[in-house]
Design a protein around this motif. Structure first.
Motif, PDB file in Angstrom:
ATOM      1  N   TRP A 163      -2.636  -0.049   7.828  1.00 58.04           N
ATOM      2  CA  TRP A 163      -1.610  -1.090   7.883  1.00 58.04           C
ATOM      3  C   TRP A 163      -1.194  -1.474   9.303  1.00 58.04           C
ATOM      4  CZ3 TRP A 163       2.850   0.118  10.391  1.00 58.04           C
ATOM      5  CH2 TRP A 163       3.230   1.457  10.478  1.00 58.04           C
ATOM      6  N   LYS A 164      -1.487  -0.635  10.281  1.00 56.18           N
ATOM      7  CA  LYS A 164      -1.046  -0.946  11.640  1.00 56.18           C
ATOM      8  C   LYS A 164      -2.205  -1.420  12.508  1.00 56.18           C
ATOM      9  CE  LYS A 164      -0.383   2.093  14.837  1.00 56.18           C
ATOM     10  NZ  LYS A 164       0.115   3.296  15.536  1.00 56.18           N
ATOM     11  N   ASP A 165      -2.044  -2.572  13.148  1.00 61.57           N
ATOM     12  CA  ASP A 165      -3.002  -3.053  14.137  1.00 61.57           C
ATOM     13  C   ASP A 165      -2.588  -2.490  15.492  1.00 61.57           C
ATOM     14  OD1 ASP A 165      -4.253  -4.854  16.191  1.00 61.57           O
ATOM     15  OD2 ASP A 165      -4.994  -5.857  14.393  1.00 61.57           O
ATOM     16  N   GLN A 166      -3.537  -1.939  16.236  1.00 59.94           N
ATOM     17  CA  GLN A 166      -3.202  -1.328  17.523  1.00 59.94           C
ATOM     18  C   GLN A 166      -2.586  -2.312  18.507  1.00 59.94           C
ATOM     19  OE1 GLN A 166      -6.689   0.757  18.987  1.00 59.94           O
ATOM     20  NE2 GLN A 166      -6.139   2.604  17.873  1.00 59.94           N
ATOM     21  N   LEU A 167      -2.861  -3.598  18.344  1.00 58.53           N
ATOM     22  CA  LEU A 167      -2.236  -4.590  19.224  1.00 58.53           C
ATOM     23  C   LEU A 167      -0.712  -4.601  19.062  1.00 58.53           C
ATOM     24  CD1 LEU A 167      -4.670  -7.645  18.902  1.00 58.53           C
ATOM     25  CD2 LEU A 167      -4.466  -6.034  20.811  1.00 58.53           C
ATOM     26  N   ASP A 227       6.782  -6.784  -0.107  1.00 57.57           N
ATOM     27  CA  ASP A 227       5.763  -6.771   0.949  1.00 57.57           C
ATOM     28  C   ASP A 227       6.271  -5.971   2.141  1.00 57.57           C
ATOM     29  OD1 ASP A 227       4.101  -8.538  -0.536  1.00 57.57           O
ATOM     30  OD2 ASP A 227       5.303 -10.240   0.181  1.00 57.57           O
ATOM     31  N   TYR A 228       5.320  -5.510   2.972  1.00 56.56           N
ATOM     32  CA  TYR A 228       5.725  -4.807   4.178  1.00 56.56           C
ATOM     33  C   TYR A 228       6.642  -5.697   5.017  1.00 56.56           C
ATOM     34  CZ  TYR A 228       1.949  -1.357   3.401  1.00 56.56           C
ATOM     35  OH  TYR A 228       1.132  -0.380   2.899  1.00 56.56           O
ATOM     36  N   LEU A 229       7.702  -5.097   5.518  1.00 55.89           N
ATOM     37  CA  LEU A 229       8.669  -5.825   6.328  1.00 55.89           C
ATOM     38  C   LEU A 229       8.091  -6.082   7.718  1.00 55.89           C
ATOM     39  CD1 LEU A 229      11.604  -6.896   6.124  1.00 55.89           C
ATOM     40  CD2 LEU A 229      12.350  -4.690   7.049  1.00 55.89           C
ATOM     41  N   ILE A 230       8.050  -7.336   8.139  1.00 58.16           N
ATOM     42  CA  ILE A 230       7.444  -7.708   9.423  1.00 58.16           C
ATOM     43  C   ILE A 230       8.497  -7.731  10.519  1.00 58.16           C
ATOM     44  CG2 ILE A 230       6.262  -9.546  10.694  1.00 58.16           C
ATOM     45  CD1 ILE A 230       4.928 -10.373   8.082  1.00 58.16           C
ATOM     46  N   ARG A 231       8.157  -7.122  11.638  1.00 54.78           N
ATOM     47  CA  ARG A 231       9.043  -7.186  12.799  1.00 54.78           C
ATOM     48  C   ARG A 231       8.690  -8.348  13.717  1.00 54.78           C
ATOM     49  NH1 ARG A 231       9.571  -3.408  18.188  1.00 54.78           N
ATOM     50  NH2 ARG A 231      11.328  -4.564  19.059  1.00 54.78           N
ATOM     51  N   TRP A 232       7.366  -8.519  14.010  1.00 54.96           N
ATOM     52  CA  TRP A 232       6.939  -9.591  14.901  1.00 54.96           C
ATOM     53  C   TRP A 232       5.475  -9.907  14.641  1.00 54.96           C
ATOM     54  CZ3 TRP A 232       4.041  -8.719  19.841  1.00 54.96           C
ATOM     55  CH2 TRP A 232       3.540  -7.431  19.936  1.00 54.96           C
ATOM     56  N   GLN A 233       4.972 -10.932  15.279  1.00 58.74           N
ATOM     57  CA  GLN A 233       3.567 -11.342  15.151  1.00 58.74           C
ATOM     58  C   GLN A 233       2.904 -11.252  16.523  1.00 58.74           C
ATOM     59  OE1 GLN A 233       3.971 -12.361  11.121  1.00 58.74           O
ATOM     60  NE2 GLN A 233       2.134 -12.981  12.188  1.00 58.74           N
ATOM     61  N   THR A 234       1.614 -10.914  16.535  1.00 61.75           N
ATOM     62  CA  THR A 234       0.873 -10.849  17.788  1.00 61.75           C
ATOM     63  C   THR A 234      -0.512 -11.444  17.589  1.00 61.75           C
ATOM     64  OG1 THR A 234       0.279  -9.386  19.644  1.00 61.75           O
ATOM     65  CG2 THR A 234      -0.107  -8.539  17.419  1.00 61.75           C
ATOM     66  N   GLY A 235      -1.375 -11.302  18.597  1.00 61.67           N
ATOM     67  CA  GLY A 235      -2.706 -11.891  18.561  1.00 61.67           C
ATOM     68  C   GLY A 235      -2.737 -13.230  19.270  1.00 61.67           C
ATOM     69  N   ALA A 236      -3.920 -13.680  19.597  1.00 63.39           N
ATOM     70  CA  ALA A 236      -4.079 -14.935  20.342  1.00 63.39           C
ATOM     71  C   ALA A 236      -3.443 -16.113  19.616  1.00 63.39           C
ATOM     72  CB  ALA A 236      -5.562 -15.204  20.589  1.00 63.39           C
ATOM     73  N   ILE A 240      -1.342 -11.998  13.655  1.00 69.31           N
ATOM     74  CA  ILE A 240      -1.428 -10.589  13.266  1.00 69.31           C
ATOM     75  C   ILE A 240      -0.008 -10.072  13.012  1.00 69.31           C
ATOM     76  CG2 ILE A 240      -2.070  -8.262  13.994  1.00 69.31           C
ATOM     77  CD1 ILE A 240      -4.251  -9.517  15.732  1.00 69.31           C
ATOM     78  N   PRO A 241       0.309  -9.705  11.791  1.00 65.75           N
ATOM     79  CA  PRO A 241       1.658  -9.209  11.504  1.00 65.75           C
ATOM     80  C   PRO A 241       1.851  -7.788  12.026  1.00 65.75           C
ATOM     81  CG  PRO A 241       0.311  -9.081   9.533  1.00 65.75           C
ATOM     82  CD  PRO A 241      -0.538  -9.758  10.578  1.00 65.75           C
TER      83      PRO A 241
END
Length: 398
Positions: A163-167, A227-236, A240-241
């Protein structure tokens, strides 16, 4: 997750750029008399306050955990700058049991016999530090490299639901990649230990012979839609949630082999406010391994929800689960003036039903332990002097 109000090595993941550290407690409305015990043999940097008939033991530096010994002593992991040591409270006095040569702070303590304990040390950016040490009166020996395991495996990013993207770790001054922060530790046996890795969102299993594996991965809290609670978005493309991180802080093992895990819960999105009522207690079935703790898991279920900033759990001599909440307005109360209303200790049966509120209105309670006579001891203000002006203290509650 980098929520580190429970160590001096990391920065907070607060969305308003605050550092996280840890805790303390209210003692009495009376003005205590203070005296310094000044035995030159290992007694420096320790002061004692008498409050009515109770001793209040005060320590300079940061203290993140306490543990009891079979003969009635209370172990205290003290970090004062580069100095790391384990002190022993016994028979009304404090002595230094041993010092530890470690790069980061002592965070968790587990006693498996008189003079034979294991401690975890804090993590750092990109999982460069964080170990399990065997500590005796003659010194400490690193037995398990928890940082290396996280760096090579990063379970919440690479196993289970991934569930976690390293970015998503590239926030609050940290780098994209594996992150770790070994916090509280519990003994399964004399040679096996469970460690709550707060930044890794995992429970690790480590042997005294060096073998390490992940036992459980915790998943993020859910929003109103499940759904998983989103804190912020990243990626180009910003697609990426990055989810709110559960941040396991504490672990306890029952007589039947069930494992209980308490979580702090990291920072939310600015629009979602404080992480109040977001913390959970998970129960892992005896013998289960490589489990993903989620709402549909068969081997790991939520038995208590709606709590706030869980910092420690212990199973008492009455076979109840004791849960410590840092503050009812969350760990962010350290950084927002006049927000704190106090932390609490609550007792539940092992199915998650509330038995009683043991104490409330506490000032940043940080850890608890039971001595060999069943007395409950409390650590207060583990590393909150920057906010409260008070040093860590340890006292017997009852």
């Amino acid at each position: 997750m980098k929520t580190q109000f429970f160590t001096g090595n990391k920065k907070s993941q607060s969305s308003i750029g605050m550092l996280i550290i840890l805790l303390m407690l209210a003692v009495s409305c009376e003005e205590p008399s203070e005296f310094i015990q000044s035995d030159d043999n290992n007694m420096s940097n320790k002061s004692f306050k008498q409050t009515n008939d109770q001793m209040l033991y005060e320590f300079e530096g940061s203290v993140f955990d306490i543990a009891s010994t079979p003969d009635g002593g209370i172990l205290v992991g003290v970090n004062n700058g580069a100095s790391k040591r384990v002190d022993l409270i016994k028979n009304g006095s404090v002595q230094t049991m041993t010092t530890l040569d470690a790069a980061t702070d002592i965070q968790g303590i587990a006693s498996i016999g008189s003079g034979n304990i294991y401690v975890s040390t804090g993590g750092s950016d990109l999982a460069q530090n964080g170990e399990l040490y065997k500590v005796t009166p003659s010194g400490g020996t690193m037995v398990a490299d928890l940082a290396a395991f996280e760096y090579e495996n990063d379970p919440d990013a690479n196993y289970g639901t991934q569930w976690k993207d390293q970015l998503c770790e590239a926030i609050d001054g940290y780098s994209a990649g594996p992150q770790n922060n070994p916090y509280k530790v519990a003994a399964v046996s004399g040679n096996e230990f469970l460690i709550a890795d707060a930044a890794g969102n995992t429970v690790l299993s480590a042997k005294s012979t060096g073998e390490i594996d992940w036992k459980a991965i915790l998943t993020p809290p859910l929003d109103e839609n499940g759904d998983y609670l989103i804190r912020w978005q990243t990626g180009a493309e910003g697609d990426i949630p990055c989810y709110v991180q559960p941040v396991p802080t504490s672990v306890a093992v029952a007589n039947d082999g069930s494992v209980f895990v308490g979580e702090l819960t990291g920072a939310l999105a600015d629009t979602d406010g404080l992480p109040i009522g977001r913390s959970r207690i998970w129960k892992i079935q005896p013998g289960a391994n490589h489990v993903v703790c989620s709402e549909d898991s068969e081997d790991c279920e939520t038995i208590i929800s709606g709590l706030t900033s869980i910092i420690d759990i212990e199973i008492g001599p009455d076979n109840l689960l004791y849960v410590v909440e840092f503050d009812q307005t969350s760990w962010l109360s350290l950084y927002i003036p006049n927000l704190t209303v106090g932390g609490s200790i609550k007792a539940y049966d092992l199915d998650g039903n509330l038995d009683r509120v043991v104490a409330s209105g506490l000032e940043y309670p940080s850890a608890i332990t039971f001595d060999n006579k069943g007395h409950l001891w409390l650590l207060e203000n583990n590393s909150t002097s920057f906010a409260t002006g008070n040093n860590p203290t340890v006292r017997k509650i009852y």
